[in-house]
Design an enzyme around this catalytic site. Sequence first.
Site, PDB file in Angstrom:
ATOM      1  N   CYS A   1       0.879  -1.187   0.000  1.00  0.00           N
ATOM      2  CA  CYS A   1       0.000   0.000   0.000  1.00  0.00           C
ATOM      3  C   CYS A   1       0.904   1.222   0.000  1.00  0.00           C
ATOM      4  O   CYS A   1       1.042   1.906   1.017  1.00  0.00           O
ATOM      5  CB  CYS A   1      -0.924   0.009   1.218  1.00  0.00           C
ATOM      6  SG  CYS A   1      -2.072  -1.377   1.290  1.00  0.00           S
ATOM      7  N   ALA A   2       1.525   1.496  -1.142  1.00  0.00           N
ATOM      8  CA  ALA A   2       2.731   2.336  -1.165  1.00  0.00           C
ATOM      9  C   ALA A   2       2.513   3.833  -1.355  1.00  0.00           C
ATOM     10  O   ALA A   2       3.374   4.626  -1.000  1.00  0.00           O
ATOM     11  CB  ALA A   2       3.674   1.823  -2.259  1.00  0.00           C
ATOM     12  N   ALA A   3       1.402   4.244  -1.965  1.00  0.00           N
ATOM     13  CA  ALA A   3       1.252   5.654  -2.346  1.00  0.00           C
ATOM     14  C   ALA A   3       1.393   6.587  -1.140  1.00  0.00           C
ATOM     15  O   ALA A   3       0.936   6.245  -0.046  1.00  0.00           O
ATOM     16  CB  ALA A   3      -0.100   5.872  -3.023  1.00  0.00           C
ATOM     17  N   PRO A   4       2.062   7.738  -1.349  1.00  0.00           N
ATOM     18  CA  PRO A   4       2.648   8.248  -2.600  1.00  0.00           C
ATOM     19  C   PRO A   4       4.044   7.732  -2.912  1.00  0.00           C
ATOM     20  O   PRO A   4       4.674   8.159  -3.859  1.00  0.00           O
ATOM     21  CB  PRO A   4       2.674   9.766  -2.364  1.00  0.00           C
ATOM     22  CG  PRO A   4       2.856   9.888  -0.894  1.00  0.00           C
ATOM     23  CD  PRO A   4       2.118   8.742  -0.274  1.00  0.00           C
TER      24      PRO A   4
ATOM     25  N   GLY B   1       6.847   7.131  -0.482  1.00  0.00           N
ATOM     26  CA  GLY B   1       8.002   7.514   0.336  1.00  0.00           C
ATOM     27  C   GLY B   1       8.830   6.356   0.857  1.00  0.00           C
ATOM     28  O   GLY B   1      10.059   6.354   0.744  1.00  0.00           O
ATOM     29  N   LYS B   2       8.174   5.348   1.412  1.00  0.00           N
ATOM     30  CA  LYS B   2       8.907   4.216   2.005  1.00  0.00           C
ATOM     31  C   LYS B   2       9.553   3.365   0.904  1.00  0.00           C
ATOM     32  O   LYS B   2      10.669   2.880   1.063  1.00  0.00           O
ATOM     33  CB  LYS B   2       7.973   3.372   2.865  1.00  0.00           C
ATOM     34  CG  LYS B   2       7.425   4.136   4.061  1.00  0.00           C
ATOM     35  CD  LYS B   2       6.339   3.369   4.786  1.00  0.00           C
ATOM     36  CE  LYS B   2       5.601   4.263   5.767  1.00  0.00           C
ATOM     37  NZ  LYS B   2       4.804   5.313   5.088  1.00  0.00           N
TER      38      LYS B   2
ATOM     39  N   ASP C   1      -0.380  -0.024  -5.265  1.00  0.00           N
ATOM     40  CA  ASP C   1      -1.533   0.558  -4.596  1.00  0.00           C
ATOM     41  C   ASP C   1      -2.792   0.234  -5.374  1.00  0.00           C
ATOM     42  O   ASP C   1      -2.742  -0.297  -6.483  1.00  0.00           O
ATOM     43  CB  ASP C   1      -1.385   2.060  -4.356  1.00  0.00           C
ATOM     44  CG  ASP C   1      -1.905   2.436  -2.966  1.00  0.00           C
ATOM     45  OD1 ASP C   1      -3.089   2.157  -2.682  1.00  0.00           O
ATOM     46  OD2 ASP C   1      -1.137   2.978  -2.145  1.00  0.00           O
TER      47      ASP C   1
ATOM     48  N   ASP D   1       2.379  -0.864   5.149  1.00  0.00           N
ATOM     49  CA  ASP D   1       1.983   0.399   5.790  1.00  0.00           C
ATOM     50  C   ASP D   1       0.528   0.617   5.382  1.00  0.00           C
ATOM     51  O   ASP D   1       0.255   1.157   4.324  1.00  0.00           O
ATOM     52  CB  ASP D   1       2.880   1.542   5.303  1.00  0.00           C
ATOM     53  CG  ASP D   1       2.536   2.850   5.995  1.00  0.00           C
ATOM     54  OD1 ASP D   1       2.713   2.942   7.212  1.00  0.00           O
ATOM     55  OD2 ASP D   1       2.052   3.780   5.310  1.00  0.00           O
TER      56      ASP D   1
ATOM     57  N   CYS E   1      -0.015   5.129  10.673  1.00  0.00           N
ATOM     58  CA  CYS E   1       0.228   6.485  11.179  1.00  0.00           C
ATOM     59  C   CYS E   1      -0.874   6.847  12.172  1.00  0.00           C
ATOM     60  O   CYS E   1      -1.494   7.899  12.074  1.00  0.00           O
ATOM     61  CB  CYS E   1       0.320   7.495  10.039  1.00  0.00           C
ATOM     62  SG  CYS E   1      -1.121   7.529   8.954  1.00  0.00           S
TER      63      CYS E   1
END
Length: 434
Positions: A265-268, A270-271, A289, A334, A387
């Site tokens: 679940c990568a967007a946008p 950063g990781k 994503d 994430d 988060c």
Amino acid sequence: MTNGINVRELILQVLLEVTRDGEYSHIAIKNTLDKYQYLEKQERSFFTRVCEGTLENMILIDYIINQFSKVKVNKMKPVIRCILRSSVYEMKYMDSVPVSATCNEAVKLAQKKGFHNLKGFVNGVLRNISRNLENISMPDKEKETAAWLSVTYSVPEWLVEKWKNLYEVPQLEEIFQAFLEKSATSIRVNTEATTKEALIKELEAEQIIVTENEEIPDALYIDGYDFLAGIPAFVEGKFYVQDVSSMLVSLWAEPKAGAQVLDVCAAPGGKSIHMAELLHGTGMVEARDLTKYKVSLIEENIERCGLKNICAKQADARILEKDKVGKIDIVIADLPCSGLGVIGKKPDIKYKMTEEKCQELAELQREILHTVQHYVKAGGVLMYSTCTINPQENEDNVRVFLKEHPEFVLERQQQILPKKGKNDGFFLARLVRS
């Protein structure tokens, strides 16, 4: 005002989009600033501060308005409600703006929006508030602690009650104050494109204030710039905007040269991009994503950072991809969450989230974790992060996961609380398939 644009009218438009139409505040603010890029720096700053400040302090502002208005806030026309809210914010928090100017502009704006019959009401309420702003009657801190915290820090009472079970009042006050404090922008140096020393020199030459982070070598804080797209080093991909808590995910994963990495679940992005940088051109990071739009955001950031060992793909993390089973060194999960750790950056989250939604998200996270754990090879790492500050989505989910998947070992987990001027609230856990 530049080119006849009334900045207060733009503020009203954003507040309506967020509070009436359900738009996310950071998106509504960004879209407006992108559309009106020609605004002077001072106007952009005023616009951003009043939009963000009004939303951050909305419960307190409504509490004040309700003390001096016969018509309660929830019964007002949306336009009038938003005009009063932003005007009270100006009066309470912006000493540089004369009260008379705030009142006059509010009345003019109400008329311009077709509410001629309510100009007297707007003027009367604001003048009354301006005379009594130092004498607001607040809930009793000792007898009505939850109500006092809720009003003082503009946090919904259900959320105060939820966190009161986890933290003492002084610690809660620190968390809530951190949400309200304006922080410098946290960035990560793209070590594949430049060095920290060279980037600091370049940014300072642009009159940008740069502060180093003591804990993470490649992390910096920047302040005093107009907008990101106006910084050449950003456009050239020499740094990436990312909270320091979020940077820990890739650092905790400890990628080795040649590693195969899957961010579900990568967007946008950063990781994923951080992971690709840590691999120094080796291995491959696949950043996925759910929607085409989110994948386009990842692709845009990959292109800007100029990395080759990373690709983006559209996929649903809940659906198992059989040819990936047991083949991935590091899976980053994430996952979609309540976002209660990033209220400082996205203040409308605290008004939109509910206990029921928190529970639904916790169930979605468990479903995704159950699917993506299949991809982790023996000895491989599953990095779970959110988060948020919510045990249901964090420690409880890890506990459930370990019970269902005893082949995994929890090596490390941490709930990071929001810290004034430093970091967002964040949770991460490093799980290893034994």
